[in-house]
Design a protein around this motif. Structure first.
Motif, PDB file in Angstrom:
ATOM      1  N   GLU A  79      23.006  14.449 -27.429  1.00 31.45           N
ATOM      2  CA  GLU A  79      22.829  15.390 -26.329  1.00 31.45           C
ATOM      3  C   GLU A  79      22.571  16.791 -26.874  1.00 31.45           C
ATOM      4  N   ASN A  80      21.450  17.371 -26.473  1.00 30.92           N
ATOM      5  CA  ASN A  80      21.183  18.760 -26.849  1.00 30.92           C
ATOM      6  C   ASN A  80      21.931  19.662 -25.869  1.00 30.92           C
ATOM      7  N   LYS A 105      14.872  24.091 -27.114  1.00 34.34           N
ATOM      8  CA  LYS A 105      14.575  22.819 -27.801  1.00 34.34           C
ATOM      9  C   LYS A 105      15.179  22.803 -29.214  1.00 34.34           C
ATOM     10  N   VAL A 149      13.049  14.347 -34.707  1.00 30.06           N
ATOM     11  CA  VAL A 149      12.972  14.378 -33.243  1.00 30.06           C
ATOM     12  C   VAL A 149      12.929  15.821 -32.750  1.00 30.06           C
ATOM     13  N   MET A 191      14.056  17.659 -29.321  1.00 30.49           N
ATOM     14  CA  MET A 191      14.728  17.473 -28.026  1.00 30.49           C
ATOM     15  C   MET A 191      14.634  18.758 -27.216  1.00 30.49           C
ATOM     16  N   THR A 238      18.796  18.040 -22.947  1.00 31.20           N
ATOM     17  CA  THR A 238      18.310  16.658 -22.758  1.00 31.20           C
ATOM     18  C   THR A 238      19.124  15.699 -23.622  1.00 31.20           C
ATOM     19  N   GLN A 239      18.886  14.415 -23.373  1.00 28.29           N
ATOM     20  CA  GLN A 239      19.615  13.385 -24.111  1.00 28.29           C
ATOM     21  C   GLN A 239      18.639  12.411 -24.755  1.00 28.29           C
ATOM     22  N   LEU A 240      19.086  11.783 -25.824  1.00 28.74           N
ATOM     23  CA  LEU A 240      18.244  10.846 -26.549  1.00 28.74           C
ATOM     24  C   LEU A 240      19.092   9.672 -27.010  1.00 28.74           C
TER      25      LEU A 240
END
Lengths: 132, 195
Positions: free
Chosen positions: A71-72, A77, A104, A106, A110-112
């Motif tokens: 999770e950012n 970004k 990556v 992000m 946002t989530q990844l």
């Protein structure tokens, strides 16, 4: 003459700045239990901006599979790399060079989802390492 | 004027001092240009092995035994010269080290034959200890695939898309038991000063 001096010294300063490597010290594990267990970094700034959610492990036969959500937490970004490391019951890392660092980007807030399979059945736990 | 020369010399000496050879992390992300690189190779191998080993029918097949496979060539449909044998070597190593598959190596068949003939015919090897011909085990599965790319560019941007496909076929039945894909997109833009 002073003008010449400035013109000569300025590029040198810039060059030396570019040549120096950042010396990051290992961060202290935080009290946030989940994060400290699964998310690791030598970059304290990046670490402070990332969170980890829902780390899960499941079995595919006798091979362990892992999933976690990065999770950012920052509003801007984040451009970083991550790598999933696997360890056996004795704490030895399995196949240290087995996986590449994955780049990556992000966007803010946002989530990844990150997934990986263990290199062999001896794996018992995983860590996600992040670096810039 | 003399001082200027001294400063210039110092500058050159210091600049050349910054050039050094360093060892780096072989798994570090490599972004020198958009050509196929080490990170692409490692990402493809990791993804293929991850996908193959956790695919339920493969989990079932490898639960009680270690099937024997061989790697056929990977067709290079890209416009680049890519050492795809290196990709399949990495995949093969990972699969062997997973303890789930065993492999036979078709690239050394002739040398193995020569060695076996030497052991049998040369009179140099103890008959009791010589390896006997005709006892090799046949592969049950074949790994094969291809790699393609789409390259697009304009005056300021180059975009490269790679697609690597790998399949596992059961040799007796011809059934493809598993197929995996890895897509990679890389792009490079020129800076505003044209660098």
């Amino acid at each position: 003459m002073k003008k010449w001096l400035v013109l000569l010294l300025l590029p040198l300063v810039l060059v030396f700045t570019g040549c120096s490597s950042s010396n990051m010290s290992a961060i202290e594990e935080q009290d946030d239990g989940t994060r400290a267990t699964y998310l690791k970094s030598n970059n304290s700034l990046l670490y402070s901006r990332l969170g980890i959610r829902d780390p899960k492990m499941t079995m595919a036969g006798d091979l362990m599979r892992a999933q976690a959500t990065l999770e950012n937490r920052w509003k801007f970004k984040l451009d970083f790399q991550y790598k999933v490391k696997w360890f056996n019951a004795d704490g030895f890392e399995i196949a240290p060079e087995g996986r590449p660092w994955t780049t990556v980007v992000m966007p803010g807030r946002t989530q990844l989802n990150v997934q990986a399979s263990a290199p062999n059945p001896t794996a018992t736990r995983f860590e996600i390492w992040v670096q810039e | 004027m003399k001082k200027v020369w001294i400063f210039a010399l110092l500058a050159v000496a210091m600049l050349s001092g910054c050039q050094s050879v360093q060892y780096g992390d072989a798994t570090a992300s490599e972004t020198v240009n958009t050509d196929f690189g080490s990170t692409d190779l490692q990402m493809i191998a990791a993804k293929m092995v991850d996908d193959l080993l956790v695919f339920p029918p493969i989990v079932q097949i490898t639960a009680q035994r270690r099937p024997i496979a061989f790697v056929d060539r990977i067709k290079n449909k890209t416009t680049e010269h890519i050492d795809l044998e290196s990709v399949t070597d990495t995949i093969e190593s990972k699969l062997i080290n997973s303890g789930k598959f065993r492999f036979v190596d078709m690239s050394v068949v002739e040398r193995v034959r020569q060695q076996l003939e030497y052991q049998r015919d040369s009179g140099m090897v103890d008959d009791q200890q010589a390896m006997v011909m005709g006892r090799q085990v046949g592969a049950e599965y074949m790994l094969y695939g291809n790699m393609s790319s789409i390259v697009k560019r304009d005056s300021s941007t180059k975009d490269v898309y790679y697609k690597f496909t790998l399949k596992l076929m059961h040799l007796e039945t011809g059934i493809i038991e598993w197929s995996g894909e890895k897509e990679i997109r890389k792009s490079k833009s020129r800076g505003w000063i044209g660098l």
